[in-house]
Design a protein around this motif. Structure first.
Motif, PDB file in Angstrom:
ATOM      1  N   ALA A 218      41.696   0.139 -60.515  1.00 23.31           N
ATOM      2  CA  ALA A 218      40.676  -0.813 -60.867  1.00 23.31           C
ATOM      3  C   ALA A 218      40.649  -1.412 -62.259  1.00 23.31           C
ATOM      4  CB  ALA A 218      39.378  -0.085 -60.871  1.00 23.31           C
ATOM      5  N   GLU A 219      41.161  -0.494 -63.085  1.00 28.21           N
ATOM      6  CA  GLU A 219      41.295  -0.688 -64.858  1.00 28.21           C
ATOM      7  C   GLU A 219      42.350  -1.914 -64.853  1.00 28.21           C
ATOM      8  OE1 GLU A 219      39.727   0.132 -67.509  1.00 28.21           O
ATOM      9  OE2 GLU A 219      38.089   0.800 -66.076  1.00 28.21           O
ATOM     10  N   LEU A 220      43.179  -1.600 -64.005  1.00 27.15           N
ATOM     11  CA  LEU A 220      44.298  -2.772 -64.163  1.00 27.15           C
ATOM     12  C   LEU A 220      43.994  -4.023 -63.799  1.00 27.15           C
ATOM     13  CD1 LEU A 220      47.594  -0.591 -63.100  1.00 27.15           C
ATOM     14  CD2 LEU A 220      47.045  -1.602 -65.420  1.00 27.15           C
ATOM     15  N   LYS A 221      43.178  -4.061 -62.573  1.00 28.10           N
ATOM     16  CA  LYS A 221      42.692  -5.354 -61.784  1.00 28.10           C
ATOM     17  C   LYS A 221      41.552  -5.876 -62.907  1.00 28.10           C
ATOM     18  CE  LYS A 221      44.850  -5.927 -58.117  1.00 28.10           C
ATOM     19  NZ  LYS A 221      44.005  -5.511 -56.770  1.00 28.10           N
ATOM     20  N   PHE A 239      52.256   6.876 -58.091  1.00 27.51           N
ATOM     21  CA  PHE A 239      52.857   5.729 -57.517  1.00 27.51           C
ATOM     22  C   PHE A 239      51.744   4.938 -56.737  1.00 27.51           C
ATOM     23  CE2 PHE A 239      56.534   8.127 -58.473  1.00 27.51           C
ATOM     24  CZ  PHE A 239      57.552   7.623 -58.338  1.00 27.51           C
ATOM     25  N   GLN A 240      51.001   5.528 -55.861  1.00 26.41           N
ATOM     26  CA  GLN A 240      49.991   4.862 -55.141  1.00 26.41           C
ATOM     27  C   GLN A 240      49.073   4.315 -55.877  1.00 26.41           C
ATOM     28  OE1 GLN A 240      50.522   5.855 -51.520  1.00 26.41           O
ATOM     29  NE2 GLN A 240      49.476   4.059 -51.185  1.00 26.41           N
ATOM     30  N   ALA A 241      48.513   5.061 -56.852  1.00 27.35           N
ATOM     31  CA  ALA A 241      47.288   4.403 -57.822  1.00 27.35           C
ATOM     32  C   ALA A 241      47.945   3.321 -58.524  1.00 27.35           C
ATOM     33  CB  ALA A 241      47.016   5.675 -58.994  1.00 27.35           C
ATOM     34  N   VAL A 242      48.981   3.281 -59.390  1.00 28.03           N
ATOM     35  CA  VAL A 242      49.372   2.220 -60.147  1.00 28.03           C
ATOM     36  C   VAL A 242      49.957   0.888 -59.033  1.00 28.03           C
ATOM     37  CG1 VAL A 242      52.048   2.548 -60.253  1.00 28.03           C
ATOM     38  CG2 VAL A 242      50.596   1.457 -62.133  1.00 28.03           C
ATOM     39  N   ASN A 243      50.415   1.088 -57.909  1.00 31.27           N
ATOM     40  CA  ASN A 243      50.572   0.101 -56.965  1.00 31.27           C
ATOM     41  C   ASN A 243      49.397  -0.575 -56.755  1.00 31.27           C
ATOM     42  OD1 ASN A 243      52.475  -1.476 -55.216  1.00 31.27           O
ATOM     43  ND2 ASN A 243      51.512  -0.419 -53.560  1.00 31.27           N
ATOM     44  N   SER A 244      48.076   0.104 -56.513  1.00 35.57           N
ATOM     45  CA  SER A 244      46.867  -0.817 -56.285  1.00 35.57           C
ATOM     46  C   SER A 244      46.416  -1.706 -57.399  1.00 35.57           C
ATOM     47  CB  SER A 244      45.955   0.360 -56.038  1.00 35.57           C
ATOM     48  OG  SER A 244      45.372   1.066 -57.252  1.00 35.57           O
ATOM     49  N   LEU A 252      56.162  -3.293 -58.216  1.00 30.49           N
ATOM     50  CA  LEU A 252      56.188  -1.937 -58.465  1.00 30.49           C
ATOM     51  C   LEU A 252      57.511  -1.517 -58.530  1.00 30.49           C
ATOM     52  CD1 LEU A 252      54.795   0.993 -58.847  1.00 30.49           C
ATOM     53  CD2 LEU A 252      54.888   1.070 -56.449  1.00 30.49           C
ATOM     54  N   VAL A 253      57.890  -1.041 -59.789  1.00 32.33           N
ATOM     55  CA  VAL A 253      59.351  -0.626 -59.736  1.00 32.33           C
ATOM     56  C   VAL A 253      59.129   1.153 -59.781  1.00 32.33           C
ATOM     57  CG1 VAL A 253      61.364  -0.463 -61.117  1.00 32.33           C
ATOM     58  CG2 VAL A 253      60.052  -2.358 -61.046  1.00 32.33           C
ATOM     59  N   MET A 254      59.812   1.773 -58.774  1.00 32.01           N
ATOM     60  CA  MET A 254      59.959   3.056 -58.632  1.00 32.01           C
ATOM     61  C   MET A 254      61.281   3.756 -59.435  1.00 32.01           C
ATOM     62  SD  MET A 254      58.414   3.681 -54.698  1.00 32.01           S
ATOM     63  CE  MET A 254      60.086   3.120 -53.858  1.00 32.01           C
ATOM     64  N   VAL A 255      60.948   4.612 -60.514  1.00 31.08           N
ATOM     65  CA  VAL A 255      61.823   5.315 -61.199  1.00 31.08           C
ATOM     66  C   VAL A 255      61.817   6.754 -61.176  1.00 31.08           C
ATOM     67  CG1 VAL A 255      62.758   5.475 -63.378  1.00 31.08           C
ATOM     68  CG2 VAL A 255      61.751   3.422 -62.861  1.00 31.08           C
ATOM     69  N   ASP A 269      47.985  -6.160 -47.297  1.00 32.51           N
ATOM     70  CA  ASP A 269      47.848  -6.624 -48.671  1.00 32.51           C
ATOM     71  C   ASP A 269      49.024  -6.785 -49.360  1.00 32.51           C
ATOM     72  OD1 ASP A 269      45.244  -6.045 -48.490  1.00 32.51           O
ATOM     73  OD2 ASP A 269      45.310  -4.111 -49.433  1.00 32.51           O
ATOM     74  N   THR A 270      50.428  -6.064 -49.082  1.00 35.87           N
ATOM     75  CA  THR A 270      51.524  -6.469 -49.808  1.00 35.87           C
ATOM     76  C   THR A 270      52.059  -7.763 -49.211  1.00 35.87           C
ATOM     77  OG1 THR A 270      52.144  -4.251 -49.610  1.00 35.87           O
ATOM     78  CG2 THR A 270      54.078  -5.728 -49.592  1.00 35.87           C
ATOM     79  N   VAL A 271      51.847  -8.118 -47.836  1.00 35.27           N
ATOM     80  CA  VAL A 271      52.205  -9.620 -47.541  1.00 35.27           C
ATOM     81  C   VAL A 271      51.310 -10.787 -48.183  1.00 35.27           C
ATOM     82  CG1 VAL A 271      52.539 -11.011 -45.520  1.00 35.27           C
ATOM     83  CG2 VAL A 271      53.230  -8.773 -45.342  1.00 35.27           C
ATOM     84  N   LEU A 272      50.154 -10.465 -47.976  1.00 35.68           N
ATOM     85  CA  LEU A 272      49.097 -11.536 -48.423  1.00 35.68           C
ATOM     86  C   LEU A 272      49.026 -11.856 -49.842  1.00 35.68           C
ATOM     87  CD1 LEU A 272      46.796 -13.000 -47.363  1.00 35.68           C
ATOM     88  CD2 LEU A 272      45.177 -11.284 -48.530  1.00 35.68           C
ATOM     89  N   ASN A 273      49.481 -10.460 -50.926  1.00 34.95           N
ATOM     90  CA  ASN A 273      49.544 -10.789 -52.227  1.00 34.95           C
ATOM     91  C   ASN A 273      51.153 -10.981 -52.644  1.00 34.95           C
ATOM     92  OD1 ASN A 273      46.849 -10.331 -52.463  1.00 34.95           O
ATOM     93  ND2 ASN A 273      46.898  -8.152 -52.345  1.00 34.95           N
TER      94      ASN A 273
END
Length: 336
Positions: A218-221, A239-244, A252-255, A269-273
């Motif tokens: 929510a903060e990033l959005k 990972f889940q939080a930042v992906n949202s 999202l770059v997973m390291v 959501d992934t396809v639509l966005n």
């Protein structure tokens, strides 16, 4: 703990190695402690190392002996020995500039002995010269933490004025913040400790998010969403939080590599966005040369604590308990 724990074996009981053709013997000055070393010592990952072995893939030191055929390095020259200990140089990945994806690679401190020792071997073609003005203690974290995050930002295609989320401001994250700022990006730093959130502010983060009390997505959005997010915290929930919090078209770059866990990616959501989930593993020799050059120019700062190598087990416990602000570096010239 389950699995082999070779880090509990003192490397001093092993004989000094001799360089073979194409190799050099390095007298280690400094070696950084990376989470990967801990996973290696505990046998956490599906592909396990074969004990006994010496961990450590942030080893930096002086060339002591040259193996047959080595002409481009000199005795007394400072070099760094990274995770990519050796690649074949012939496959599609190596020829196309993606040597870090070589299926025949040998990884330092995992597939061969690493830098938690007074002496170590390195393949000369992959031993990275350290520029004048870059100390061994600074070069060690740059050899993995630096080049890994530098490469992740390249993979994300980060550019000026974009919003980049850095999830986890520790050994990797404090350098990621700096590389993102060098690229001209706006940085949102995310963590769960006061010290690391303050460190992010000091390093120039534009937005600081406390994941203990704030909804990361929510903060990033609220700031328009992240163009790119680097997942550096060793926690699947992070990972889940930042992906949202990605904007449309975000990446999202997973390291980080938690021992266990999966990422649930919402298909609709992934396809639509039009968002992307990408894996990024360390950088190439050229990437590391660039990381060293930036540091030699004074454009980055390594936040580190030094310890004697004899304290390795206690340091692993410190990392597990979250007591380390950024990076621990073992000083082989220190006592203990």
């Amino acid at each position: 703990m389950d699995g082999p724990q070779p880090s509990r074996t003192r490397a001093s009981c092993r004989a000094d190695p001799e360089p073979g053709p194409g190799q050099v013997l390095v007298a280690v000055e400094a070696s950084g402690l990376c989470h990967t070393d801990i996973h290696a010592a505990h046998g956490d990952w599906p592909v396990k190392p074969t004990p006994p072995f010496v961990p450590g893939h942030e080893g930096v030191g002086l060339v002591e002996k040259l193996g047959d055929g080595v002409t481009h390095l000199a005795v007394g020259q400072r070099v760094a020995v990274p995770w990519l200990g050796k690649a074949c140089g012939r496959c599609e990945h190596c020829r196309s500039g993606w040597e870090t994806l070589c299926e025949s690679q040998i990884n330092t401190g995992y597939g061969c002995d690493g830098g938690y020792a007074e002496k170590m071997l390195a393949w000369a073609d992959f031993a990275q010269p350290v520029p004048e003005g870059v100390s061994a203690l600074d070069a060690a974290p740059l050899t993995c933490a630096g080049v890994t995050t530098y490469k992740a930002l390249k993979v994300a295609g980060v550019g000026p004025a974009q919003l980049v989320a850095i999830s986890g401001v520790g050994g990797l994250g404090h350098l990621a913040v700096q590389y993102a700022k060098i690229a001209g990006a706006r940085v949102a730093a995310i963590d769960v400790t006061d010290d690391k959130l303050q460190l992010a502010r000091e390093l120039g983060a534009d937005i600081v998010i406390d994941a203990r009390t704030q909804d990361v997505g929510a903060e990033l959005k609220r700031h328009g969403g992240a163009h790119a997010a680097l997942a550096l915290a060793v926690n699947p929930a992070a990972f889940q939080a930042v992906n949202s919090g990605l904007r449309r078209g975000g990446k999202l770059v997973m390291v980080a590599l938690p021992a266990h866990g999966t990422l649930q990616v919402p298909i609709f959501d992934t396809v639509l966005n039009g968002t992307s989930v990408i894996g990024s593993i360390v950088g190439t020799r050229q990437d590391l040369a660039e990381v060293f050059q930036l540091h030699a120019e004074g454009r980055t700062k390594v936040i580190r604590e030094t310890r004697p190598l004899a304290a390795v087990n206690e340091c692993i416990d410190e990392v597990h308990s979250g007591q380390v602000k950024a990076r621990i570096v073992f000083d082989l010239n220190a006592g203990g």
